[in-house]
Design an enzyme around this catalytic site. Structure first.
Site, short mmCIF file in Angstrom:
data_model
loop_
_atom_site.label_atom_id
_atom_site.label_comp_id
_atom_site.label_asym_id
_atom_site.label_seq_id
_atom_site.Cartn_x
_atom_site.Cartn_y
_atom_site.Cartn_z
N ASP A 1 0.84 -1.20 0.00
CA ASP A 1 0.00 0.00 0.00
C ASP A 1 0.88 1.26 0.00
O ASP A 1 1.99 1.23 0.50
CB ASP A 1 -0.89 -0.03 1.25
CG ASP A 1 -2.04 0.95 1.17
OD1 ASP A 1 -2.28 1.49 0.06
OD2 ASP A 1 -2.68 1.21 2.20
N HIS B 1 2.74 3.52 -8.95
CA HIS B 1 2.62 2.07 -9.19
C HIS B 1 3.85 1.53 -9.91
O HIS B 1 4.37 0.48 -9.56
CB HIS B 1 1.36 1.76 -10.00
CG HIS B 1 0.10 2.06 -9.26
ND1 HIS B 1 -0.15 1.58 -7.99
CD2 HIS B 1 -1.00 2.80 -9.59
CE1 HIS B 1 -1.34 2.02 -7.58
NE2 HIS B 1 -1.86 2.76 -8.53
N LEU C 1 11.71 -20.04 -5.17
CA LEU C 1 10.64 -19.28 -4.53
C LEU C 1 9.41 -19.25 -5.43
O LEU C 1 9.54 -19.15 -6.65
CB LEU C 1 11.12 -17.85 -4.25
CG LEU C 1 10.15 -16.86 -3.59
CD1 LEU C 1 10.90 -15.93 -2.65
CD2 LEU C 1 9.39 -16.01 -4.61
#
Lengths: 72, 152
Positions: free
Chosen positions: B21, B38, B132
């Protein structure tokens, strides 16, 4: 659930100082440790991740038990 | 002692989830449009991904787009989707270099066609990687997930 093969997250991090879950992984985070930081996401660096993990490692995860049970 | 040395490697979380956020506010503070925030957030994703691989974290789930985010101004939603398509397409080789497998959760049926194309391609091209798992929550919400699970 969508991610049946994954373990539940041990640690949930939210950036930007908001302390909400906003409809995220409500089922999987039943026993997750929650970590909130004021850093805004573009400012979140690896050191911030390290801090979150250190904070997490200093917590006692009891899963409904009492401290003494975990030590035995 | 540096921060990273204070981490007990044998007790690292196996799965970390992040609500990323503050991109919009960050952009505002820098006098830029929200979309710039963003795209700057993508850099933070790269850094955190690498740090997770270095620590041996096995799963990283990122809240990229919620089912409620469609309510944002159309310009931002379109920009976010374009950014998603571009980023996914551009990062595949980087993901492979770091042995990272891309996965996703959420209702993909509502995502733009090109987004699904790139997403599926990237998933396919990284499916053998096992250092991962990067799980992108796209058009995701927990209530959608739970409701969906009860229908099966």
């Amino acid at each position: 659930m969508c991610l049946n093969d994954l373990p539940d997250p041990e640690l949930l991090i939210r950036t930007s100082g908001e302390c909400r879950l906003s409809n995220f992984m409500l089922w999987q985070i039943a026993y997750s440790e929650l970590y909130f930081t004021n850093k805004l996401w573009p400012d979140f660096k690896k050191e911030d991740l390290h801090e979150a993990i250190i904070d997490y490692q200093n917590r006692e995860r009891r899963f409904g038990q009492v401290s003494e049970q975990l030590k035995s | 002692m540096s921060l990273v040395d204070q981490i007990n490697r044998s007790k690292c979380p196996e799965h970390i989830a992040i609500i990323m956020d503050g991109n919009g506010r960050w952009a505002q503070q820098h006098g830029e449009v929200r979309l710039f925030g963003h795209s700057s957030g993508v850099e933070a994703v790269r850094e955190v991904l690498k740090a997770c691989v270095d620590l041996g974290v096995r799963y990283l789930t990122l809240y990229a787009f919620s089912t409620e985010n469609w309510n944002r101004p159309k310009e931002e939603v379109d920009g976010l989707m374009n950014l998603m398509v571009e980023t996914i397409a551009n990062e595949v080789s980087e993901l492979n270099d770091n042995n990272i497998r891309l996965r996703s959760i959420g209702d993909s049926s509502r995502l733009p066609v090109d987004c699904n194309i790139e997403l599926n391609k990237a998933k396919e091209e990284t499916k053998e990687n096992d250092a991962l798992d990067l799980i992108l929550a796209l058009n995701y919400s927990a209530r959608w997930e739970i409701t969906n699970a009860t229908k099966k």
